[in-house]
Design a protein around this motif. Structure first.
Motif, PDB file in Angstrom:
ATOM      1  N   ASN A 326       9.949  20.795 -20.725  1.00 43.11           N
ATOM      2  CA  ASN A 326      10.409  21.309 -19.488  1.00 43.11           C
ATOM      3  C   ASN A 326      11.841  21.669 -19.402  1.00 43.11           C
ATOM      4  OD1 ASN A 326       8.124  21.446 -18.099  1.00 43.11           O
ATOM      5  ND2 ASN A 326       8.385  19.315 -17.090  1.00 43.11           N
ATOM      6  N   ALA A 327      12.682  20.867 -20.315  1.00 41.75           N
ATOM      7  CA  ALA A 327      14.129  20.978 -20.656  1.00 41.75           C
ATOM      8  C   ALA A 327      14.268  22.228 -21.331  1.00 41.75           C
ATOM      9  CB  ALA A 327      14.670  20.235 -20.989  1.00 41.75           C
ATOM     10  N   GLN A 328      13.558  22.468 -22.459  1.00 45.04           N
ATOM     11  CA  GLN A 328      13.613  23.737 -23.350  1.00 45.04           C
ATOM     12  C   GLN A 328      13.065  24.827 -22.661  1.00 45.04           C
ATOM     13  OE1 GLN A 328      10.950  21.901 -26.331  1.00 45.04           O
ATOM     14  NE2 GLN A 328      12.449  22.553 -28.008  1.00 45.04           N
ATOM     15  N   ARG A 329      12.038  24.902 -21.663  1.00 41.85           N
ATOM     16  CA  ARG A 329      11.828  25.908 -20.824  1.00 41.85           C
ATOM     17  C   ARG A 329      12.639  26.284 -19.819  1.00 41.85           C
ATOM     18  NH1 ARG A 329       5.578  23.986 -19.614  1.00 41.85           N
ATOM     19  NH2 ARG A 329       4.476  24.579 -21.411  1.00 41.85           N
ATOM     20  N   SER A 330      13.505  25.574 -19.277  1.00 41.12           N
ATOM     21  CA  SER A 330      14.513  25.599 -18.470  1.00 41.12           C
ATOM     22  C   SER A 330      15.919  26.543 -19.136  1.00 41.12           C
ATOM     23  CB  SER A 330      15.185  24.385 -17.908  1.00 41.12           C
ATOM     24  OG  SER A 330      14.046  23.979 -17.023  1.00 41.12           O
ATOM     25  N   ALA A 331      16.190  26.075 -20.195  1.00 36.91           N
ATOM     26  CA  ALA A 331      17.153  26.672 -21.188  1.00 36.91           C
ATOM     27  C   ALA A 331      16.892  27.996 -21.372  1.00 36.91           C
ATOM     28  CB  ALA A 331      17.549  25.739 -22.267  1.00 36.91           C
ATOM     29  N   ALA A 332      15.628  28.196 -21.738  1.00 34.86           N
ATOM     30  CA  ALA A 332      14.920  29.785 -22.174  1.00 34.86           C
ATOM     31  C   ALA A 332      15.217  30.619 -20.933  1.00 34.86           C
ATOM     32  CB  ALA A 332      13.729  29.493 -22.844  1.00 34.86           C
ATOM     33  N   ASP A 333      14.970  30.204 -19.744  1.00 34.33           N
ATOM     34  CA  ASP A 333      15.094  30.941 -18.626  1.00 34.33           C
ATOM     35  C   ASP A 333      16.388  31.512 -18.537  1.00 34.33           C
ATOM     36  OD1 ASP A 333      13.724  32.198 -16.394  1.00 34.33           O
ATOM     37  OD2 ASP A 333      14.722  30.559 -15.116  1.00 34.33           O
ATOM     38  N   ILE A 334      17.441  30.900 -18.881  1.00 36.77           N
ATOM     39  CA  ILE A 334      18.868  31.272 -18.660  1.00 36.77           C
ATOM     40  C   ILE A 334      19.289  32.065 -19.870  1.00 36.77           C
ATOM     41  CG2 ILE A 334      21.465  30.268 -18.073  1.00 36.77           C
ATOM     42  CD1 ILE A 334      20.026  27.815 -17.011  1.00 36.77           C
ATOM     43  N   ASN A 335      18.649  33.203 -19.851  1.00 36.83           N
ATOM     44  CA  ASN A 335      19.177  34.117 -21.267  1.00 36.83           C
ATOM     45  C   ASN A 335      19.710  35.150 -20.801  1.00 36.83           C
ATOM     46  OD1 ASN A 335      17.010  36.307 -20.414  1.00 36.83           O
ATOM     47  ND2 ASN A 335      15.526  34.430 -20.236  1.00 36.83           N
ATOM     48  N   VAL A 336      20.211  35.984 -22.040  1.00 36.90           N
ATOM     49  CA  VAL A 336      21.172  36.840 -21.916  1.00 36.90           C
ATOM     50  C   VAL A 336      20.250  38.013 -21.233  1.00 36.90           C
ATOM     51  CG1 VAL A 336      22.663  36.252 -23.563  1.00 36.90           C
ATOM     52  CG2 VAL A 336      20.673  37.648 -24.319  1.00 36.90           C
ATOM     53  N   GLY A 337      19.071  38.503 -21.401  1.00 34.29           N
ATOM     54  CA  GLY A 337      18.393  39.436 -20.617  1.00 34.29           C
ATOM     55  C   GLY A 337      18.480  39.349 -19.182  1.00 34.29           C
ATOM     56  N   ARG A 338      18.180  38.288 -18.565  1.00 36.43           N
ATOM     57  CA  ARG A 338      18.269  37.849 -17.121  1.00 36.43           C
ATOM     58  C   ARG A 338      19.788  37.877 -16.732  1.00 36.43           C
ATOM     59  NH1 ARG A 338      17.588  31.618 -14.785  1.00 36.43           N
ATOM     60  NH2 ARG A 338      18.860  32.165 -13.031  1.00 36.43           N
ATOM     61  N   ILE A 339      20.475  37.334 -17.360  1.00 32.96           N
ATOM     62  CA  ILE A 339      21.842  37.247 -16.870  1.00 32.96           C
ATOM     63  C   ILE A 339      22.424  38.661 -17.033  1.00 32.96           C
ATOM     64  CG2 ILE A 339      24.225  36.359 -17.220  1.00 32.96           C
ATOM     65  CD1 ILE A 339      21.940  34.404 -16.091  1.00 32.96           C
ATOM     66  N   SER A 340      22.238  39.566 -17.832  1.00 33.89           N
ATOM     67  CA  SER A 340      22.534  40.858 -17.840  1.00 33.89           C
ATOM     68  C   SER A 340      22.332  41.883 -16.781  1.00 33.89           C
ATOM     69  CB  SER A 340      22.493  41.331 -19.367  1.00 33.89           C
ATOM     70  OG  SER A 340      21.040  41.818 -19.376  1.00 33.89           O
ATOM     71  N   GLU A 341      20.922  41.687 -16.284  1.00 35.65           N
ATOM     72  CA  GLU A 341      20.575  42.214 -15.477  1.00 35.65           C
ATOM     73  C   GLU A 341      21.206  42.008 -14.113  1.00 35.65           C
ATOM     74  OE1 GLU A 341      15.996  42.819 -12.995  1.00 35.65           O
ATOM     75  OE2 GLU A 341      15.996  41.599 -14.977  1.00 35.65           O
ATOM     76  N   GLU A 342      21.325  40.714 -13.955  1.00 36.29           N
ATOM     77  CA  GLU A 342      22.118  40.215 -12.606  1.00 36.29           C
ATOM     78  C   GLU A 342      23.410  40.653 -12.709  1.00 36.29           C
ATOM     79  OE1 GLU A 342      21.617  35.883 -12.545  1.00 36.29           O
ATOM     80  OE2 GLU A 342      19.891  36.008 -12.156  1.00 36.29           O
ATOM     81  N   THR A 343      24.223  40.741 -13.648  1.00 34.06           N
ATOM     82  CA  THR A 343      25.425  41.180 -13.879  1.00 34.06           C
ATOM     83  C   THR A 343      25.667  42.765 -13.708  1.00 34.06           C
ATOM     84  OG1 THR A 343      26.078  39.529 -15.709  1.00 34.06           O
ATOM     85  CG2 THR A 343      27.348  41.456 -15.380  1.00 34.06           C
ATOM     86  N   VAL A 344      24.928  43.615 -14.271  1.00 29.84           N
ATOM     87  CA  VAL A 344      24.762  45.075 -13.784  1.00 29.84           C
ATOM     88  C   VAL A 344      24.441  45.359 -12.554  1.00 29.84           C
ATOM     89  CG1 VAL A 344      23.508  47.197 -14.317  1.00 29.84           C
ATOM     90  CG2 VAL A 344      24.060  45.524 -16.181  1.00 29.84           C
ATOM     91  N   ASP A 345      23.645  44.273 -11.711  1.00 29.60           N
ATOM     92  CA  ASP A 345      23.352  44.423 -10.221  1.00 29.60           C
ATOM     93  C   ASP A 345      24.775  44.234  -9.718  1.00 29.60           C
ATOM     94  OD1 ASP A 345      21.600  44.728  -7.852  1.00 29.60           O
ATOM     95  OD2 ASP A 345      22.270  42.625  -7.590  1.00 29.60           O
ATOM     96  N   ILE A 346      25.565  43.252  -9.931  1.00 30.87           N
ATOM     97  CA  ILE A 346      26.823  42.952  -9.506  1.00 30.87           C
ATOM     98  C   ILE A 346      27.750  44.094  -9.626  1.00 30.87           C
ATOM     99  CG2 ILE A 346      28.991  41.684  -9.398  1.00 30.87           C
ATOM    100  CD1 ILE A 346      26.662  40.436  -7.689  1.00 30.87           C
ATOM    101  N   TYR A 347      27.711  44.911 -10.742  1.00 28.46           N
ATOM    102  CA  TYR A 347      28.591  45.912 -11.144  1.00 28.46           C
ATOM    103  C   TYR A 347      28.056  47.221 -10.086  1.00 28.46           C
ATOM    104  CZ  TYR A 347      30.109  43.701 -15.486  1.00 28.46           C
ATOM    105  OH  TYR A 347      30.682  42.642 -16.104  1.00 28.46           O
ATOM    106  N   ASN A 348      27.071  47.474  -9.989  1.00 28.60           N
ATOM    107  CA  ASN A 348      26.788  48.591  -9.322  1.00 28.60           C
ATOM    108  C   ASN A 348      26.941  48.399  -7.479  1.00 28.60           C
ATOM    109  OD1 ASN A 348      25.454  50.210 -11.091  1.00 28.60           O
ATOM    110  ND2 ASN A 348      23.572  49.127 -11.005  1.00 28.60           N
ATOM    111  N   LYS A 349      26.827  47.000  -7.309  1.00 30.28           N
ATOM    112  CA  LYS A 349      27.063  46.689  -5.975  1.00 30.28           C
ATOM    113  C   LYS A 349      28.925  46.850  -5.777  1.00 30.28           C
ATOM    114  CE  LYS A 349      23.301  43.647  -4.766  1.00 30.28           C
ATOM    115  NZ  LYS A 349      22.778  42.258  -4.520  1.00 30.28           N
TER     116      LYS A 349
END
Length: 355
Positions: A326-349
């Protein structure tokens, strides 16, 4: 959109995942350029990655009026937004962003004072705990506050079973024995003394190997404490490691005993990605990462009895295997793909706020 990223440093512990994040942002249409200090490894690695780099070392770090070089770089880069990391960059970048009428986004990696962020328009906490701290500052120009976790390159830390076996064998670990690892700076607020006191409560004949990897001004004090506790033959101290992966791969359990809140512990998430079960204090950014009994175990700061009990509990093979996965899965979820998507959303806002 064009983003000027400003970090007033020339080397970063989190350089690799950050550069990977910048490359991922490029895939989403972001034109990145970076302003950092001269010298060090940061500008070199950015250039190797094909990212435009400007270098400048402020002559007066806390007097922005004397940092006209930053203003000239902003004019050359012509960004739509300035995105700062760390306090000094927020202070200087905020000044020049306001002067040039360019919105400034500042990411908080710790719990700094308000004065560094008075000119920031959008504030990002690297964890829920840091975001809560930001809200308490009540910064007058802040029009948007959000949480975006720092990404980890989980594949880089995926357990290398051959390297694990080699490291364990070289240090006398027998099959079936449990390696409990602490790693980080040996400084007071990391509370490694609590780790040592918890070790003293654990029966000697449990097949445990306790390792502490790192350096700092508390090293001598900790070694003296281990002797005073009578565990000097049970805890092994190792110096700072440039490559932490062999140690993380060799470990079964990873202890983080900090008595003050972490902003977002990169070391903790790296350990999880490597397959070690985290046992950490229940404060700060750790609560965004570790879910008690699911992907690790939590304890209150300085509660050495609960810490020792958690080490014993996590050493049961079935529980350890489940939490490690479960720890490995949790770490894998915090990936650059997800974080980049959230970051671009902030840029647009942020750009919409400007309009």
């Amino acid at each position: 959109m064009k983003i000027l990223h400003y970090v007033d440093e020339n080397r970063l512990a989190w350089m690799a995942p950050w550069i990977q994040l910048l490359k991922e942002l490029e895939k989403r249409g972001v034109q990145n350029s970076v302003l950092c200090r001269e010298g060090g490894t940061l500008s070199q690695e950015l250039a190797k990655s094909g990212i435009d780099v400007f270098t400048y070392t402020p002559p007066a770090q806390w007097l922005p009026v004397f940092t006209s070089g930053i203003g000239k770089i902003v004019d050359r880069a012509k960004p739509d937004l300035i995105h700062t990391r760390l306090s000094s960059a927020a202070y200087l970048g905020g000044y020049w962003g306001r002067k040039k009428n360019i919105p400034v986004i500042s990411t908080f990696d710790k719990y700094p004072k308000a004065k560094y962020y008075e000119n920031s328009d959008v504030l990002i906490g690297c964890s829920s705990a840091v975001t809560a701290h930001i809200k308490k500052l009540k910064l007058p120009r802040a029009r948007l506050i959000a949480t975006i976790l720092n990404p980890v390159l989980s594949k880089y830390y995926t357990r290398d079973w051959s390297a694990r076996q080699k490291c364990r064998q070289s240090l006398g670990v027998k099959p079936g024995e449990c390696v409990v690892l602490g790693m980080g700076r040996l400084v007071g607020w990391k509370a490694w003394d609590d780790f040592l006191r918890a070790i003293a409560l654990i029966p000697e004949r449990g097949g445990y190997h306790f390792w502490l990897v790192g350096s700092g001004n508390e090293e001598k004090k900790l070694k003296n404490l281990s002797a005073k506790l009578g565990i000097q033959n049970r805890i092994r101290f190792f110096p700072f490691a440039a490559d932490v992966r062999p140690w993380l791969w060799a470990a079964d359990l990873f202890v983080q005993s900090s008595k003050e809140p972490e902003g977002f512990s990169l070391m903790l998430i790296e350990a999880m990605a490597a397959g070690a079960v985290p046992i950490a204090t229940n404060i700060g950014g750790t609560l965004d990462i570790v879910k008690d009994g699911v992907n690790g175990l939590l304890f209150s700061p300085s509660d050495i009895r609960t810490l020792s009990a958690a080490i014993l509990r996590a050493n049961h093979e079935e529980a350890r295997a489940s939490m490690a996965l479960n720890a490995q899965r949790s770490a894998a979820d915090i990936n650059v793909g997800r974080i980049s998507e959230e970051t671009v959303d902030i840029y647009n806002k942020t750009l919409q706020l400007k309009r």
